[in-house]
Scaffold this motif. Structure first.
Motif, PDB file in Angstrom:
ATOM      1  N   MET A  56       0.721  -1.104  -0.064  1.00  0.00           N
ATOM      2  CA  MET A  56       0.015  -0.120  -0.071  1.00  0.00           C
ATOM      3  C   MET A  56       0.782   1.232  -0.067  1.00  0.00           C
ATOM      4  O   MET A  56       1.812   1.235   0.863  1.00  0.00           O
ATOM      5  N   PRO A  57       0.726   2.267  -0.990  1.00  0.00           N
ATOM      6  CA  PRO A  57       1.415   3.295  -0.946  1.00  0.00           C
ATOM      7  C   PRO A  57       1.387   4.121   0.333  1.00  0.00           C
ATOM      8  O   PRO A  57       0.153   4.434   0.893  1.00  0.00           O
ATOM      9  N   SER A  58       2.665   4.833   0.520  1.00  0.00           N
ATOM     10  CA  SER A  58       2.423   5.594   2.123  1.00  0.00           C
ATOM     11  C   SER A  58       1.926   7.152   1.656  1.00  0.00           C
ATOM     12  O   SER A  58       1.854   7.415   0.630  1.00  0.00           O
ATOM     13  N   LYS A  59       1.103   7.529   2.645  1.00  0.00           N
ATOM     14  CA  LYS A  59       0.442   8.787   2.473  1.00  0.00           C
ATOM     15  C   LYS A  59       1.458   9.975   2.169  1.00  0.00           C
ATOM     16  O   LYS A  59       2.508   9.768   2.942  1.00  0.00           O
ATOM     17  N   SER A  60       1.135  10.949   1.445  1.00  0.00           N
ATOM     18  CA  SER A  60       2.065  12.156   1.434  1.00  0.00           C
ATOM     19  C   SER A  60       1.870  13.080   2.730  1.00  0.00           C
ATOM     20  O   SER A  60       0.796  12.944   3.315  1.00  0.00           O
ATOM     21  N   PRO A  61       2.966  13.723   3.127  1.00  0.00           N
ATOM     22  CA  PRO A  61       2.723  14.594   4.122  1.00  0.00           C
ATOM     23  C   PRO A  61       1.390  15.484   3.946  1.00  0.00           C
ATOM     24  O   PRO A  61       0.673  15.792   5.093  1.00  0.00           O
ATOM     25  N   ALA A  62       1.048  15.850   2.951  1.00  0.00           N
ATOM     26  CA  ALA A  62      -0.333  16.862   2.758  1.00  0.00           C
ATOM     27  C   ALA A  62      -1.357  15.793   3.233  1.00  0.00           C
ATOM     28  O   ALA A  62      -2.164  16.453   3.756  1.00  0.00           O
ATOM     29  N   GLN A  63      -1.416  14.702   2.671  1.00  0.00           N
ATOM     30  CA  GLN A  63      -2.499  13.973   2.989  1.00  0.00           C
ATOM     31  C   GLN A  63      -2.773  13.600   4.430  1.00  0.00           C
ATOM     32  O   GLN A  63      -3.761  13.721   5.011  1.00  0.00           O
ATOM     33  N   VAL A  64      -1.446  13.242   5.064  1.00  0.00           N
ATOM     34  CA  VAL A  64      -1.679  13.002   6.477  1.00  0.00           C
ATOM     35  C   VAL A  64      -2.039  14.474   7.314  1.00  0.00           C
ATOM     36  O   VAL A  64      -2.942  14.172   7.902  1.00  0.00           O
ATOM     37  N   LEU A  65      -1.582  15.579   7.004  1.00  0.00           N
ATOM     38  CA  LEU A  65      -2.130  16.737   7.481  1.00  0.00           C
ATOM     39  C   LEU A  65      -3.491  17.060   7.150  1.00  0.00           C
ATOM     40  O   LEU A  65      -4.336  17.517   8.068  1.00  0.00           O
ATOM     41  N   LEU A  66      -4.138  16.838   5.748  1.00  0.00           N
ATOM     42  CA  LEU A  66      -5.513  17.036   5.663  1.00  0.00           C
ATOM     43  C   LEU A  66      -6.430  15.992   6.652  1.00  0.00           C
ATOM     44  O   LEU A  66      -7.236  16.342   7.015  1.00  0.00           O
ATOM     45  N   GLU A  67      -6.001  14.802   6.840  1.00  0.00           N
ATOM     46  CA  GLU A  67      -6.758  13.813   7.442  1.00  0.00           C
ATOM     47  C   GLU A  67      -6.661  14.192   9.016  1.00  0.00           C
ATOM     48  O   GLU A  67      -7.749  14.228   9.702  1.00  0.00           O
ATOM     49  N   LYS A  68      -5.530  14.911   9.688  1.00  0.00           N
ATOM     50  CA  LYS A  68      -5.600  15.466  10.964  1.00  0.00           C
ATOM     51  C   LYS A  68      -6.521  16.595  11.006  1.00  0.00           C
ATOM     52  O   LYS A  68      -7.153  16.862  11.870  1.00  0.00           O
ATOM     53  N   ALA A  69      -6.533  17.427  10.053  1.00  0.00           N
ATOM     54  CA  ALA A  69      -7.522  18.594   9.704  1.00  0.00           C
ATOM     55  C   ALA A  69      -8.903  18.311   9.946  1.00  0.00           C
ATOM     56  O   ALA A  69      -9.878  18.556  10.744  1.00  0.00           O
ATOM     57  N   ASP A  70      -9.106  17.178   8.969  1.00  0.00           N
ATOM     58  CA  ASP A  70     -10.427  16.647   9.038  1.00  0.00           C
ATOM     59  C   ASP A  70     -11.061  16.023  10.384  1.00  0.00           C
ATOM     60  O   ASP A  70     -12.254  16.092  10.714  1.00  0.00           O
ATOM     61  N   LYS A  71     -10.337  15.338  11.113  1.00  0.00           N
ATOM     62  CA  LYS A  71     -10.331  14.769  12.157  1.00  0.00           C
ATOM     63  C   LYS A  71     -10.740  15.970  13.346  1.00  0.00           C
ATOM     64  O   LYS A  71     -11.698  15.609  14.023  1.00  0.00           O
ATOM     65  N   LYS A  72      -9.897  16.963  13.242  1.00  0.00           N
ATOM     66  CA  LYS A  72      -9.873  18.000  14.256  1.00  0.00           C
ATOM     67  C   LYS A  72     -11.345  18.609  14.112  1.00  0.00           C
ATOM     68  O   LYS A  72     -12.082  19.041  14.956  1.00  0.00           O
ATOM     69  N   ALA A  73     -11.549  19.133  12.845  1.00  0.00           N
ATOM     70  CA  ALA A  73     -12.886  19.702  12.199  1.00  0.00           C
ATOM     71  C   ALA A  73     -14.171  18.888  12.691  1.00  0.00           C
ATOM     72  O   ALA A  73     -15.301  19.605  13.264  1.00  0.00           O
ATOM     73  N   ASN A  74     -14.188  17.601  12.592  1.00  0.00           N
ATOM     74  CA  ASN A  74     -15.272  16.879  12.883  1.00  0.00           C
ATOM     75  C   ASN A  74     -15.257  16.471  14.218  1.00  0.00           C
ATOM     76  O   ASN A  74     -16.401  15.600  14.609  1.00  0.00           O
ATOM     77  N   SER A  75     -14.240  16.650  15.209  1.00  0.00           N
ATOM     78  CA  SER A  75     -14.324  16.154  16.350  1.00  0.00           C
ATOM     79  C   SER A  75     -15.341  16.783  17.341  1.00  0.00           C
ATOM     80  O   SER A  75     -15.719  18.043  16.975  1.00  0.00           O
ATOM     81  N   SER A  76     -15.964  16.334  18.413  1.00  0.00           N
ATOM     82  CA  SER A  76     -16.863  17.037  19.036  1.00  0.00           C
ATOM     83  C   SER A  76     -16.030  17.831  20.288  1.00  0.00           C
ATOM     84  O   SER A  76     -14.946  17.291  20.589  1.00  0.00           O
ATOM     85  N   SER A  77     -16.443  18.876  20.579  1.00  0.00           N
ATOM     86  CA  SER A  77     -15.866  19.704  21.467  1.00  0.00           C
ATOM     87  C   SER A  77     -15.772  19.029  22.996  1.00  0.00           C
ATOM     88  O   SER A  77     -16.835  18.580  23.265  1.00  0.00           O
ATOM     89  N   GLY A  78     -14.856  19.040  23.422  1.00  0.00           N
ATOM     90  CA  GLY A  78     -14.679  18.504  24.802  1.00  0.00           C
ATOM     91  C   GLY A  78     -15.383  19.283  25.711  1.00  0.00           C
ATOM     92  O   GLY A  78     -15.846  20.506  25.465  1.00  0.00           O
ATOM     93  N   TRP A  79     -15.385  18.791  26.936  1.00  0.00           N
ATOM     94  CA  TRP A  79     -16.015  19.754  28.189  1.00  0.00           C
ATOM     95  C   TRP A  79     -15.017  20.876  28.182  1.00  0.00           C
ATOM     96  O   TRP A  79     -15.801  22.213  28.778  1.00  0.00           O
TER      97      TRP A  79
END
Length: 290
Positions: free
Chosen positions: A1-24
């Motif tokens: 499986m091809p490894s993800k590019s640095p940009a792809q890794v950052l994009l996934e982190k950004a998506d995860k952060k944007a979609n996370s529920s805000s904590g207490w």
């Protein structure tokens, strides 16, 4: 499986952060600020990889995060960065992103910057789509915004571009009106006065292309009254020679006048095109039959 590019890794982190529920303990503003920063990093990383569509999309996501935080200036900037990326092959998306930028800029009263972006839209319509009508509308809008921000010379440049496009679209009365506005503005300053003869020449050619010798004559007289030095200019003499040949239906004299003028001042494409249209009217003997 091809490894993800640095940009792809950052994009996934950004998506995860944007979609996370805000904590207490953290607000949604913090979440979107952090996601916005990550999208921006991802976008810049995509630019390094020359993936401009992906870069534009990431900047657009950043812009939405900034909007969620009510950071108008940052949102405007992110949309503009998106537009610059989309310009590399995705003109329609670039126009949309610039439109979003302009919305933010006008809301915060930054009309000078909005005018800059509107002018960019005009250039894209012209260069990428050859849509003269839409380009013309953008140049006029940009010109109006520059004018209200006291950037008179930049406004004039936009109005002149709009006038050229009106003439290309054969909307000669609108073209003449715009050239005359630009000429009037230019007359008021010693720095720009020298360019007036060029605008009046263009307006005069439009009157001939409109097949209206009466208006052409009247306007030539009007311009001479506005500036006593105009009749002695090469531009005014050229117009007078063309008008005489045109009214006499004399194709040879018309061609001769064009040749003589071109020997000293090279004709640009715009003048060449409109002179060919006028010459056809002379050749067909349709003077004043509009």
């Amino acid at each position: 499986m091809p490894s993800k590019s640095p940009a792809q890794v950052l994009l996934e982190k950004a998506d995860k952060k944007a979609n996370s529920s805000s904590g207490w303990f953290s607000s949604s503003t913090t979440k979107f600020e952090e996601a916005g920063d990550l999208y921006q990093q991802a976008a810049n990383s995509f630019k390094l990889e020359k993936l401009f569509r992906e870069a534009g999309d990431a900047f657009a996501r950043e812009a939405e995060c900034r909007e969620n935080c009510k950071e108008t200036n940052e949102a405007a900037n992110a949309w503009w960065n998106a537009a610059k990326a989309y310009k590399r092959g995705y003109p329609d998306l670039a126009i949309q992103a610039l439109g979003q930028t302009i919305t933010h800029l006008t809301k915060s009263g930054r009309f000078r910057q909005a005018a800059d972006r509107e002018k960019e839209i005009g250039q894209i319509y012209l260069q990428e789509h050859n849509d003269l009508r839409k380009a013309c509308e953008s140049y006029v809008r940009a010109g109006d915004w520059y004018a209200q921000e006291d950037a008179a010379s930049t406004a004039n440049a936009c109005y002149k571009d709009a006038a050229d496009l009106h003439a290309d679209l054969e909307e000669y009365p609108q073209a003449i009106a715009r050239y005359e506005i630009v000429a009037d503005h230019s007359l008021s300053s010693a720095l720009t006065k020298y360019s007036v003869k060029e605008y009046w020449l263009r307006a005069g050619l439009c009157a001939l292309a409109m097949n209206d010798p009466v208006i052409a004559k009247r306007n030539l007289q009007k311009y001479s009254n506005q500036d006593a030095t105009f009749p002695s200019t090469r531009e005014a003499k050229f117009l007078a020679a063309l008008l005489q040949a045109y009214e006499g239906g004399d194709v040879e004299a018309f061609t001769g006048a064009v040749f003589d003028f071109d020997q000293v001042t090279k004709l640009d494409n715009w003048k060449t095109n409109i002179l060919l249209k006028i010459k056809k009217l002379v050749q067909d003997g349709e003077i004043g039959l509009a």
